[in-house]
Each structure stands twice: as structure tokens, then as C-alpha cells.
Enzyme design. Structure first.
Site, PDB file in Angstrom:
ATOM      1  N   HIS A   1       0.759  -1.137   0.027  1.00 12.59           N
ATOM      2  CA  HIS A   1      -0.013   0.106  -0.072  1.00 12.59           C
ATOM      3  C   HIS A   1       0.942   1.300   0.027  1.00 12.59           C
ATOM      4  O   HIS A   1       1.942   1.438   0.726  1.00 12.59           O
ATOM      5  CB  HIS A   1      -1.032   0.005   1.186  1.00 12.59           C
ATOM      6  CG  HIS A   1      -1.946   1.102   1.271  1.00 12.59           C
ATOM      7  ND1 HIS A   1      -2.515   1.438   0.160  1.00 12.59           N
ATOM      8  CD2 HIS A   1      -2.164   1.995   2.307  1.00 12.59           C
ATOM      9  CE1 HIS A   1      -3.484   2.333   0.781  1.00 12.59           C
ATOM     10  NE2 HIS A   1      -2.934   2.962   1.701  1.00 12.59           N
TER      11      HIS A   1
ATOM     12  N   ASP B   1      -3.679   8.768   4.171  1.00 16.17           N
ATOM     13  CA  ASP B   1      -3.871   7.331   3.591  1.00 16.17           C
ATOM     14  C   ASP B   1      -5.220   7.280   3.134  1.00 16.17           C
ATOM     15  O   ASP B   1      -6.134   7.472   3.512  1.00 16.17           O
ATOM     16  CB  ASP B   1      -3.734   6.300   4.940  1.00 16.17           C
ATOM     17  CG  ASP B   1      -3.782   5.198   4.663  1.00 16.17           C
ATOM     18  OD1 ASP B   1      -4.240   4.568   3.338  1.00 16.17           O
ATOM     19  OD2 ASP B   1      -3.230   4.227   5.342  1.00 16.17           O
TER      20      ASP B   1
ATOM     21  N   CYS C   1      -3.884   3.217  -4.933  1.00 18.05           N
ATOM     22  CA  CYS C   1      -3.201   4.123  -3.768  1.00 18.05           C
ATOM     23  C   CYS C   1      -1.967   5.027  -4.142  1.00 18.05           C
ATOM     24  O   CYS C   1      -1.702   6.030  -3.779  1.00 18.05           O
ATOM     25  CB  CYS C   1      -2.827   2.960  -2.637  1.00 18.05           C
ATOM     26  SG  CYS C   1      -1.711   1.796  -3.154  1.00 18.05           S
TER      27      CYS C   1
END
Length: 222
Positions: free
Chosen positions: A111, A128, A181
Site C-alpha cells: 500500500h 492514507d 493508492c
């Protein structure tokens, strides 16, 4: 995007030798294989993210933009694993404390996330796109800054003057798939490094991917 741009983007994402160099700058080379990580639902790789971070730094040299220093994606794992000693030489040619902001792309096994040190506001903020907290990451970066200040400026940084926080999921755009991401990281950094509020959503990701292909090939941000 204009039709001519669309054609260029399609050609870059099309068939060709994987090792063909599509763009070369900042001592980095982007191959066709790297560019293909910008195709829909592919994972962005280190090369693409590092090239994009360099484009943000270049833009930050222009009048009217905050000055920006962006670390490579390899910085944080090295700092986390080896402490200050492992990365002290990374800034031998740069004074972080003279920048408006320092951008830290972070790869967490599977990620991509982002931390931003704003020297003007004395903040370290974690972003995030899955809304997870990064308090440990903010702490690690603050300890790094304290050490850097001591070593390079002989100055103690006071924790009381700094604010460290992780943005909550409702405060920033969030991804709804498992592959975007890296694009979220790049766009968070793009907007922050212009002092702009986030105005994008998951729906903008296909457009952003194409735009990034063009920007990387032409070595300039639109």
C-alpha cells in the site's frame, strides 16, 4: 485532455519494447514497462512515483509555489529500519529547514501512503487513502527531523511547537478499489504542494492516470 494528447498517451500505453526509455530526467529513466503501471487498475511502481515527485520539486522552484523537497520512496524504509544514521547523508546537498514543505512517499508492503512535513506550520501530517492511522510514521519522521536539526543546525527542535496527526478518512479523498493508492499518493502531494484543497474523488483516477503518462513523457506538470 486534447485529442493529440490522448493519441500520445494511447501510444505510450500501447505495445512496444518493455525496456524502451520513454522519459529520462532527474537521473531517473522511465521505461515503457514503468509507464504501463499507469494503465487502469495497475499498481504504480517506485520509478513512476519518484519521477512524479521530482516534477513536483521542479514546479516548486517557480514563483508563486511553495518550495518543495520530496524524498525518494526508498527513504522511509531505510530510516525505519536503520534509524537516522542510515539516512543522514541523504540531505548532504539540501537544507530541509529552508523548504516550505517536505514530501515523504511511503510504501507499506502492499500500500502507498504519504506524509508531509510543513515547515511553515510546523506540522507532520499523514495521508492514507484507506483511512488508516500513521501516528508511528509521524513520530519516526519527527525524531528524524530533531536529529537532522541537531546535526546540521546545532538546534534543538521542540516537540511542543509541532503538531503531528493522521488525517481521518472523512477528511480526505478515499480509494474504493485495491489498485489506486499510488495515484492517490501522487495527487495528495500535487494538491498539497500547491496549497490547494482536495477536490478530487476516486472517479477522477482514470483521468489522473492518463494525465500522469503525458506529464512524465513531457517532464512537466499540466
Amino acid at each position: 485532455l486534447l485529442q493529440a494528447m490522448e493519441r500520445e498517451i494511447a501510444a505510450a500505453l500501447g505495445v512496444g519494447q518493455p525496456d524502451e526509455v520513454m522519459s529520462s530526467a532527474f537521473k531517473l529513466r522511465i521505461t515503457r514497462e514503468d509507464i504501463h503501471t499507469l494503465a487502469d487498475i495497475q499498481w504504480l511502481n517506485d520509478e513512476v512515483i519518484n519521477f512524479y515527485m521530482n516534477l513536483l520539486m521542479e514546479r516548486g522552484k517557480k514563483e508563486g509555489y511553495p518550495s518543495v523537497y520530496a524524498f525518494s520512496t526508498f527513504f522511509y524504509p531505510k530510516l525505519d529500519f536503520g534509524g537516522y544514521k542510515a539516512v543522514r547523508r541523504w540531505t548532504r546537498d539540501v537544507d530541509l529547514f529552508k523548504q516550505d514543505m517536505v514530501i515523504v512517499p511511503i510504501h507499506l508492503t502492499a500500500h502507498w501512503t504519504l506524509a508531509v512535513i510543513d515547515m511553515r506550520k510546523k506540522t507532520i501530517t499523514y495521508f492514507d487513502s484507506f483511512g488508516k492511522k500513521g501516528d508511528k510514521i509521524c513520530d519516526t519522521l519527527f525524531r528524524y527531523l530533531q536529529e537532522e536539526s541537531k546535526q546540521k543546525r546545532k538546534l534543538e527542535l521542540s516537540a511542543a511547537e509541532w503538531t503531528l496527526r493522521s488525517m481521518a478518512s472523512h477528511e480526505i479523498p478515499q480509494q474504493t478499489n485495491g489498485s489506486d493508492c499510488g495515484v492517490f499518493l501522487c495527487k495528495y502531494a500535487d494538491y498539497i504542494s500547491r496549497d490547494k484543497p482536495f477536490t478530487f474523488t476516486q472517479n477522477d483516477m482514470p483521468y489522473f492516470r492518463k494525465k500522469m503518462v503525458w506529464e512524465i513523457i513531457h517532464q512537466r506538470l499540466l
